[in-house]
Design an enzyme around this catalytic site. Structure first.
Site, PDB file in Angstrom:
ATOM      1  N   SER A   1       0.746  -1.162   0.151  1.00 28.81           N
ATOM      2  CA  SER A   1      -0.064   0.045  -0.077  1.00 28.81           C
ATOM      3  C   SER A   1       0.689   1.293  -0.085  1.00 28.81           C
ATOM      4  O   SER A   1       0.586   2.420  -0.410  1.00 28.81           O
ATOM      5  CB  SER A   1      -0.911  -0.267   0.975  1.00 28.81           C
ATOM      6  OG  SER A   1      -0.236  -0.280   2.536  1.00 28.81           O
ATOM      7  N   HIS A   2       2.150   1.103   0.417  1.00 33.30           N
ATOM      8  CA  HIS A   2       2.949   2.367   0.496  1.00 33.30           C
ATOM      9  C   HIS A   2       4.090   2.263  -0.609  1.00 33.30           C
ATOM     10  O   HIS A   2       5.211   3.030  -0.445  1.00 33.30           O
ATOM     11  CB  HIS A   2       3.467   2.861   1.899  1.00 33.30           C
ATOM     12  CG  HIS A   2       2.349   3.267   2.662  1.00 33.30           C
ATOM     13  ND1 HIS A   2       1.340   2.679   3.271  1.00 33.30           N
ATOM     14  CD2 HIS A   2       1.921   4.597   2.808  1.00 33.30           C
ATOM     15  CE1 HIS A   2       0.375   3.269   3.647  1.00 33.30           C
ATOM     16  NE2 HIS A   2       0.695   4.561   3.350  1.00 33.30           N
TER      17      HIS A   2
ATOM     18  N   ASP B   1      -5.218   0.621   1.884  1.00 35.76           N
ATOM     19  CA  ASP B   1      -5.874  -0.647   1.696  1.00 35.76           C
ATOM     20  C   ASP B   1      -7.164  -0.671   1.354  1.00 35.76           C
ATOM     21  O   ASP B   1      -7.630  -1.535   0.557  1.00 35.76           O
ATOM     22  CB  ASP B   1      -5.765  -1.226   3.211  1.00 35.76           C
ATOM     23  CG  ASP B   1      -4.142  -2.193   3.255  1.00 35.76           C
ATOM     24  OD1 ASP B   1      -3.766  -2.703   2.601  1.00 35.76           O
ATOM     25  OD2 ASP B   1      -3.658  -1.666   4.286  1.00 35.76           O
TER      26      ASP B   1
HETATM   27  P1  NDP Z   1      -0.745  -2.787   9.799  1.00 33.72           P
HETATM   28  O1  NDP Z   1      -2.176  -3.505  10.352  1.00 33.72           O
HETATM   29  O2  NDP Z   1      -0.689  -3.365   8.346  1.00 33.72           O
HETATM   30  O3  NDP Z   1       0.408  -3.160  10.566  1.00 33.72           O
HETATM   31  C1  NDP Z   1       0.475  -2.658  11.841  1.00 33.72           C
HETATM   32  C2  NDP Z   1       1.780  -3.230  12.517  1.00 33.72           C
HETATM   33  O4  NDP Z   1       1.371  -4.282  13.401  1.00 33.72           O
HETATM   34  C3  NDP Z   1       3.026  -3.417  11.659  1.00 33.72           C
HETATM   35  O5  NDP Z   1       4.213  -3.062  12.266  1.00 33.72           O
HETATM   36  C4  NDP Z   1       2.882  -4.983  11.524  1.00 33.72           C
HETATM   37  O6  NDP Z   1       3.966  -5.487  11.365  1.00 33.72           O
HETATM   38  C5  NDP Z   1       2.438  -5.305  12.951  1.00 33.72           C
HETATM   39  N1  NDP Z   1       1.544  -6.386  13.227  1.00 33.72           N
HETATM   40  C6  NDP Z   1       0.467  -6.890  12.279  1.00 33.72           C
HETATM   41  N2  NDP Z   1      -0.074  -8.048  12.643  1.00 33.72           N
HETATM   42  C7  NDP Z   1       0.783  -8.320  13.767  1.00 33.72           C
HETATM   43  C8  NDP Z   1       0.672  -9.392  14.615  1.00 33.72           C
HETATM   44  N3  NDP Z   1      -0.349 -10.661  14.275  1.00 33.72           N
HETATM   45  N4  NDP Z   1       1.586  -9.511  15.627  1.00 33.72           N
HETATM   46  C9  NDP Z   1       2.281  -8.587  15.924  1.00 33.72           C
HETATM   47  N5  NDP Z   1       2.398  -7.535  15.106  1.00 33.72           N
HETATM   48  C10 NDP Z   1       1.756  -7.295  14.178  1.00 33.72           C
HETATM   49  O7  NDP Z   1      -0.707  -1.362   9.744  1.00 33.72           O
HETATM   50  P2  NDP Z   1      -1.732  -0.315   9.101  1.00 33.72           P
HETATM   51  O8  NDP Z   1      -2.564  -0.690   8.148  1.00 33.72           O
HETATM   52  O9  NDP Z   1      -2.318   0.320  10.299  1.00 33.72           O
HETATM   53  O10 NDP Z   1      -0.414   0.803   8.332  1.00 33.72           O
HETATM   54  C11 NDP Z   1       0.023   0.446   7.415  1.00 33.72           C
HETATM   55  C12 NDP Z   1       1.067   1.577   6.888  1.00 33.72           C
HETATM   56  O11 NDP Z   1       0.241   2.760   6.254  1.00 33.72           O
HETATM   57  C13 NDP Z   1       1.933   1.905   8.095  1.00 33.72           C
HETATM   58  O12 NDP Z   1       3.403   1.897   7.511  1.00 33.72           O
HETATM   59  C14 NDP Z   1       1.568   3.444   8.239  1.00 33.72           C
HETATM   60  O13 NDP Z   1       2.694   4.374   8.415  1.00 33.72           O
HETATM   61  C15 NDP Z   1       0.989   3.678   6.873  1.00 33.72           C
HETATM   62  N6  NDP Z   1       0.356   4.877   6.819  1.00 33.72           N
HETATM   63  C16 NDP Z   1       0.762   6.126   6.244  1.00 33.72           C
HETATM   64  C17 NDP Z   1      -0.069   7.258   6.444  1.00 33.72           C
HETATM   65  C18 NDP Z   1       0.327   8.602   5.771  1.00 33.72           C
HETATM   66  O14 NDP Z   1      -0.319   9.463   5.563  1.00 33.72           O
HETATM   67  N7  NDP Z   1       1.606   8.831   5.770  1.00 33.72           N
HETATM   68  C19 NDP Z   1      -1.475   7.267   6.855  1.00 33.72           C
HETATM   69  C20 NDP Z   1      -1.839   6.047   7.245  1.00 33.72           C
HETATM   70  C21 NDP Z   1      -0.903   4.873   7.318  1.00 33.72           C
HETATM   71  P3  NDP Z   1       4.254  -6.401   9.861  1.00 33.72           P
HETATM   72  O15 NDP Z   1       4.266  -5.147   8.931  1.00 33.72           O
HETATM   73  O16 NDP Z   1       5.226  -7.185  10.137  1.00 33.72           O
HETATM   74  O17 NDP Z   1       2.996  -7.190   9.519  1.00 33.72           O
END
Ligand code: NDP
Length: 357
Positions: free
Chosen positions: A63-64, A204
């Site tokens: 997504s990014h 997403d």
């Molecule tokens: P996710 O829900 O995909 O993931 C959140 C975090 O939780 C990650 O570090 C992920 O690690 C971890 N995680 C996920 N599942 C588990 C698990 N079962 N156990 C332990 N840790 C877990 O994130 P979001 O969808 O909320 O956000 C995605 C991205 O979007 C982020 O990088 C955020 O910075 C970016 N974003 C940017 C914005 C902007 O305007 N600049 C605005 C909104 C979001 P892993 O990656 O290893 O799965």
């Protein structure tokens, strides 16, 4: 509150494998550079924007990754993003560095300010860099990892596109407002988490819309405030915060610390700048750096060992550390040098390199 269903990332799984293309990350990076330069973004901004997309693509944070490129070109063509903005540095106090992105992308400001932030943190133990007047689209973990690579603890937050309702409400009031944290580990990769305070990142939902896939009812409400599985209706309505009232309060905190504290916009004000188009929002970012050496001196190793015990106790229960999926994806990409993107995105990027707006 009921547990949320596991997220399905439309671009990460196999059903559309036939509609995907594998190619060297370096090829994709070069296509991205050409697309941004052809559309008038300065070489300095192009380098930092494409690097952020390439890092995300490498770690299979689709997504990014280059999914963001068509939106970036749209933003550049449409304005009011300043294509050649030069960040202004204000060394405000021993612990505070204020960057003004001058209405360009945030990433060049981060890169410009990083050495000063690190130097301040090493002197004082605690330093903050703020970036205002910036367009911000990227994941936050690369910035957190830039700090952990230097032995520092990092905490980063920014707003997102204004599309999230407060718990109990039904109107877009917050951005998706991500928060990221990183802790350097003595051996190996850092502990890093990075997530939106919305149930899901808006991109997403966009990817589900592009893939024609439904979303779980828990993710969003439509413009009448009703739960919806239609991603297009969700984009017109509002996302929900994670964790009910707790996510709602954290999201409020991000609005305050990256908006009014910086003399910058709230996400609801920011969305008006692009007349509701919902492209990359304009607002601020807050980056906190802590130096454990200043906090702990010679006792750092001893206490960081105790932190390792915490991580081990998490893993020992069968739980996983955040970023583990990402680090595994990174290893896969580094081993082959190849990444996979939807074929329609590949064709779109190719078309962007030949069209100047
Ligand atoms: P996710 O829900 O995909 O993931 C959140 C975090 O939780 C990650 O570090 C992920 O690690 C971890 N995680 C996920 N599942 C588990 C698990 N079962 N156990 C332990 N840790 C877990 O994130 P979001 O969808 O909320 O956000 C995605 C991205 O979007 C982020 O990088 C955020 O910075 C970016 N974003 C940017 C914005 C902007 O305007 N600049 C605005 C909104 C979001 P892993 O990656 O290893 O799965």
């Amino acid at each position: 509150m009921n547990p949320l269903p596991e997220k399905k990332h439309a671009d990460r799984n196999g059903p559309d494998a036939d509609a995907r293309i594998s190619l060297p990350l370096e090829t994709l990076r070069q296509m991205g550079v050409e697309a941004l330069l052809a559309n008038g973004l300065s070489p300095e901004h192009t380098e930092t924007v494409i690097e952020a997309m390439a890092l995300a693509q490498r770690d299979e944070c689709h997504s990014h990754g280059f999914h963001q490129l068509p939106g970036a070109v749209q933003l550049i063509r449409r304005g009011p993003l300043v294509r050649d903005a030069v960040p202004v540095v204000n060394d405000r106090s021993p612990s505070l560095l204020q960057m003004d992105a001058r209405f360009g992308y945030s990433l060049l400001s981060f890169q410009t300010g990083l050495p000063v932030l690190v130097e301040k943190a090493r002197k004082t133990g605690v330093a903050i860099m703020t970036i205002k007047n910036c367009y911000h689209f990227s994941a936050l973990w690369p910035e957190v990892e830039a700090l952990t690579e230097r032995g520092l603890i990092g905490l980063v937050m920014t707003q997102g596109v204004n599309c999230v309702a407060p718990e109990g409400g039904n109107k877009p009031t917050f951005g998706t407002n991500p928060i990221a944290f990183g802790w350097p580990r003595p051996q190996g990769i850092p502990y890093v988490f990075d997530f939106a305070t919305s149930v899901i990142a808006r991109s997403d939902i966009q990817m589900h819309a592009l893939a024609g896939q439904d979303i779980p009812l828990e993710w969003a409400v439509d413009s009448d405030g009703q739960p919806t599985s239609d991603p297009t209706a969700a984009l017109k309505g509002a996302l929900r915060t994670f964790g009910g009232h707790k996510g709602s309060a954290l999201s409020t905190m991000v609005e305050l610390l990256t908006g009014p504290l910086l003399g910058d916009l709230l996400s609801a004000e920011s969305i008006k700048v692009d007349e509701g188009a919902g492209l990359t929002p304009l607002h601020g970012e807050l980056i906190v750096a802590l130096d454990p050496d200043v906090f702990l001196g010679a006792e750092r190793a001893q206490h960081f060992d105790r932190a390792e015990g915490l991580f081990e106790s998490i893993i020992a229960q069968g739980a996983r550390l955040p970023s583990q999926r990402r680090y595994e994806a990174r290893q896969r990409t580094l081993a082959t040098g190849e990444v996979s993107i939807p074929r329609h995105l590949y064709e779109r990027i190719r078309s962007l390199t030949t069209t100047t707006g």
